[in-house]
Design a protein around this motif. Sequence first.
Motif, mmCIF file in Angstrom:
data_model
loop_
_atom_site.group_PDB
_atom_site.id
_atom_site.type_symbol
_atom_site.label_atom_id
_atom_site.label_comp_id
_atom_site.label_asym_id
_atom_site.label_seq_id
_atom_site.Cartn_x
_atom_site.Cartn_y
_atom_site.Cartn_z
ATOM 1 N N MET A 158 0.712 -1.470 -0.407
ATOM 2 C CA MET A 158 0.102 -0.250 0.070
ATOM 3 C C MET A 158 0.783 1.291 0.316
ATOM 4 S SD MET A 158 -2.783 1.455 -0.014
ATOM 5 C CE MET A 158 -3.919 -0.141 0.514
ATOM 6 N N ARG A 159 1.507 1.457 0.573
ATOM 7 C CA ARG A 159 2.618 2.619 1.068
ATOM 8 C C ARG A 159 3.707 2.785 -0.114
ATOM 9 N NH1 ARG A 159 5.011 0.089 5.051
ATOM 10 N NH2 ARG A 159 4.077 0.757 7.866
ATOM 11 N N ARG A 160 3.598 1.776 -0.971
ATOM 12 C CA ARG A 160 4.472 1.847 -1.990
ATOM 13 C C ARG A 160 3.216 2.379 -3.376
ATOM 14 N NH1 ARG A 160 5.585 -2.839 -2.752
ATOM 15 N NH2 ARG A 160 4.080 -4.299 -3.822
ATOM 16 N N ASN A 161 2.414 1.412 -3.470
ATOM 17 C CA ASN A 161 1.078 2.270 -4.686
ATOM 18 C C ASN A 161 0.881 3.375 -3.780
ATOM 19 O OD1 ASN A 161 1.485 -0.206 -6.060
ATOM 20 N ND2 ASN A 161 -0.676 -1.741 -4.551
ATOM 21 N N LEU A 162 0.957 4.034 -3.015
ATOM 22 C CA LEU A 162 0.909 5.705 -3.088
ATOM 23 C C LEU A 162 1.590 6.661 -3.078
ATOM 24 C CD1 LEU A 162 -1.532 4.845 0.241
ATOM 25 C CD2 LEU A 162 -2.228 5.673 -0.809
ATOM 26 N N GLU A 163 2.920 6.076 -3.840
ATOM 27 C CA GLU A 163 3.810 6.417 -4.013
ATOM 28 C C GLU A 163 3.418 7.162 -5.960
ATOM 29 O OE1 GLU A 163 5.489 9.127 -2.687
ATOM 30 O OE2 GLU A 163 4.960 8.567 -0.895
ATOM 31 N N ASP A 164 2.481 5.632 -6.494
ATOM 32 C CA ASP A 164 2.398 5.763 -8.039
ATOM 33 C C ASP A 164 1.249 6.384 -8.041
ATOM 34 O OD1 ASP A 164 1.910 4.832 -10.591
ATOM 35 O OD2 ASP A 164 2.495 2.281 -9.970
ATOM 36 N N LEU A 165 1.765 7.618 -9.005
ATOM 37 C CA LEU A 165 0.455 8.248 -9.166
ATOM 38 C C LEU A 165 0.354 8.105 -10.442
ATOM 39 C CD1 LEU A 165 2.237 11.717 -9.492
ATOM 40 C CD2 LEU A 165 0.689 11.198 -8.125
ATOM 41 N N ASN A 166 -0.014 6.625 -10.964
ATOM 42 C CA ASN A 166 -1.294 6.207 -12.033
ATOM 43 C C ASN A 166 -1.449 5.202 -11.270
ATOM 44 O OD1 ASN A 166 0.282 7.682 -13.798
ATOM 45 N ND2 ASN A 166 1.929 5.967 -14.595
ATOM 46 N N TRP A 167 -0.658 4.973 -10.649
ATOM 47 C CA TRP A 167 -2.156 3.516 -10.025
ATOM 48 C C TRP A 167 -2.812 4.338 -9.200
ATOM 49 C CZ3 TRP A 167 -3.079 2.805 -4.999
ATOM 50 C CH2 TRP A 167 -3.984 1.996 -4.512
ATOM 51 N N LEU A 168 -2.863 5.767 -8.082
ATOM 52 C CA LEU A 168 -3.723 6.202 -7.636
ATOM 53 C C LEU A 168 -4.784 6.716 -8.023
ATOM 54 C CD1 LEU A 168 -3.575 7.095 -4.326
ATOM 55 C CD2 LEU A 168 -2.222 9.507 -5.127
ATOM 56 N N GLU A 169 -4.237 7.273 -9.244
ATOM 57 C CA GLU A 169 -5.575 7.838 -10.272
ATOM 58 C C GLU A 169 -6.404 6.984 -10.386
ATOM 59 O OE1 GLU A 169 -6.003 10.977 -13.743
ATOM 60 O OE2 GLU A 169 -4.673 9.503 -13.804
ATOM 61 N N THR A 170 -6.175 5.263 -10.836
ATOM 62 C CA THR A 170 -6.984 4.831 -11.132
ATOM 63 C C THR A 170 -7.816 4.279 -9.992
ATOM 64 O OG1 THR A 170 -5.587 4.128 -12.899
ATOM 65 C CG2 THR A 170 -7.054 2.114 -12.426
ATOM 66 N N VAL A 171 -7.220 4.537 -9.076
ATOM 67 C CA VAL A 171 -8.278 3.810 -7.612
ATOM 68 C C VAL A 171 -9.040 5.067 -7.102
ATOM 69 C CG1 VAL A 171 -7.779 2.777 -5.818
ATOM 70 C CG2 VAL A 171 -6.377 2.469 -7.319
ATOM 71 N N ALA A 172 -8.767 5.946 -7.367
ATOM 72 C CA ALA A 172 -8.935 6.990 -7.058
ATOM 73 C C ALA A 172 -10.299 7.809 -7.438
ATOM 74 C CB ALA A 172 -8.705 7.789 -6.824
ATOM 75 N N ARG A 173 -10.211 6.857 -9.158
ATOM 76 C CA ARG A 173 -11.869 7.428 -10.061
ATOM 77 C C ARG A 173 -12.406 6.384 -9.697
ATOM 78 N NH1 ARG A 173 -10.946 11.230 -14.068
ATOM 79 N NH2 ARG A 173 -9.050 11.590 -14.028
ATOM 80 N N ALA A 174 -12.092 5.367 -9.663
ATOM 81 C CA ALA A 174 -12.865 4.236 -9.441
ATOM 82 C C ALA A 174 -13.806 4.288 -7.455
ATOM 83 C CB ALA A 174 -12.277 2.978 -8.949
ATOM 84 N N HIS A 175 -13.180 4.683 -7.032
ATOM 85 C CA HIS A 175 -13.473 4.934 -5.566
ATOM 86 C C HIS A 175 -14.101 6.085 -5.517
ATOM 87 C CE1 HIS A 175 -13.647 7.599 -1.555
ATOM 88 N NE2 HIS A 175 -13.265 6.086 -0.487
ATOM 89 N N HIS A 176 -14.057 6.686 -6.424
ATOM 90 C CA HIS A 176 -14.873 8.463 -6.318
ATOM 91 C C HIS A 176 -16.414 8.152 -7.299
ATOM 92 C CE1 HIS A 176 -16.292 12.491 -7.143
ATOM 93 N NE2 HIS A 176 -16.227 12.154 -8.148
ATOM 94 N N SER A 177 -16.188 6.754 -8.419
ATOM 95 C CA SER A 177 -17.311 6.885 -9.446
ATOM 96 C C SER A 177 -18.596 6.154 -8.390
ATOM 97 C CB SER A 177 -17.395 6.278 -10.738
ATOM 98 O OG SER A 177 -16.481 4.586 -9.894
ATOM 99 N N VAL A 178 -17.637 5.381 -7.024
ATOM 100 C CA VAL A 178 -18.592 4.785 -6.490
ATOM 101 C C VAL A 178 -20.004 5.726 -5.536
ATOM 102 C CG1 VAL A 178 -19.144 3.101 -4.486
ATOM 103 C CG2 VAL A 178 -17.552 2.451 -6.622
ATOM 104 N N VAL A 179 -18.713 6.795 -4.524
ATOM 105 C CA VAL A 179 -19.001 6.858 -3.713
ATOM 106 C C VAL A 179 -20.151 8.688 -4.501
ATOM 107 C CG1 VAL A 179 -19.217 9.769 -2.543
ATOM 108 C CG2 VAL A 179 -17.288 7.501 -2.282
ATOM 109 N N GLU A 180 -19.727 8.816 -5.728
ATOM 110 C CA GLU A 180 -21.108 9.464 -6.274
ATOM 111 C C GLU A 180 -22.215 9.028 -6.949
ATOM 112 O OE1 GLU A 180 -19.980 13.060 -9.620
ATOM 113 O OE2 GLU A 180 -19.738 10.834 -10.290
ATOM 114 N N ALA A 181 -21.721 8.464 -7.068
ATOM 115 C CA ALA A 181 -23.062 7.295 -7.703
ATOM 116 C C ALA A 181 -24.758 6.827 -6.584
ATOM 117 C CB ALA A 181 -23.450 5.654 -8.253
ATOM 118 N N VAL A 182 -23.906 6.909 -4.851
ATOM 119 C CA VAL A 182 -24.840 6.497 -4.376
ATOM 120 C C VAL A 182 -25.045 8.006 -3.693
ATOM 121 C CG1 VAL A 182 -24.841 6.242 -1.683
ATOM 122 C CG2 VAL A 182 -23.256 4.736 -3.235
ATOM 123 N N GLY A 183 -23.989 9.535 -3.923
ATOM 124 C CA GLY A 183 -24.714 10.744 -3.539
ATOM 125 C C GLY A 183 -25.841 11.186 -4.368
#
Length: 203
Positions: A1-26
């Motif tokens: 997890m620490r290593r992945n959080l330093e990877d901006l490409n990984w972080l962007e992919t995961v953050a967008r997926a997370h946001h899409s779920v939150v936005e759909a519920v909201g």
Amino acid sequence: MRRNLEDLNWLETVARAHHSVVEAVGRSRPVVPARLTTVYRDDARLRAMLEQRRGDFDAVLDRVSGRTEWGVKVYAVPTTAPSSEPSGRKASGRPGTAYLQRRRAQLSAEDQRWQLAVADAEEVHAALTAFAAAAQRHPPQDRRLTGRTEPMLLNGAYLVEMRDSDRFGDAVTAQAARHPGLHLELTGPWPPYSFVTIDEEPP
């Protein structure tokens, strides 16, 4: 997890997926987004946490119900410093001394412009806070994330009544016109990420 959080490409992919779920519920109900790296080992532990913290979650849901988050980023507009000699002072005939005098005057002017820009950004934040139910200041973002070369002076989040969204947008436009030395960037509406903080559960 620490290593992945330093990877901006990984972080962007995961953050967008997370946001899409939150936005759909909201879209249909108030939502309390979990932090991106929140992990529960099984459903039973998640249910237990929700039961134990129900009062906290109810309070947060009441706070954000009928409201949405808007983001405002403020950047200093770059200016070209005048290459004139200090006003009221005659430069020495010696080239080295003349250069130092010009450089000192340039740095002084740059410092004054920076201080004025910071003060103007503070004024923008205060003015926008008056239109919001709550406001938060986040650390300025890395230039790799903003894609801009100008320094970010303000990274603000504002919890605004949905019925007041247009008024808030108009207030941002008015502040941009009032402060031509700043560039204001309005984003949103967002789920209320900045206003759903719940204290860490006790050990």
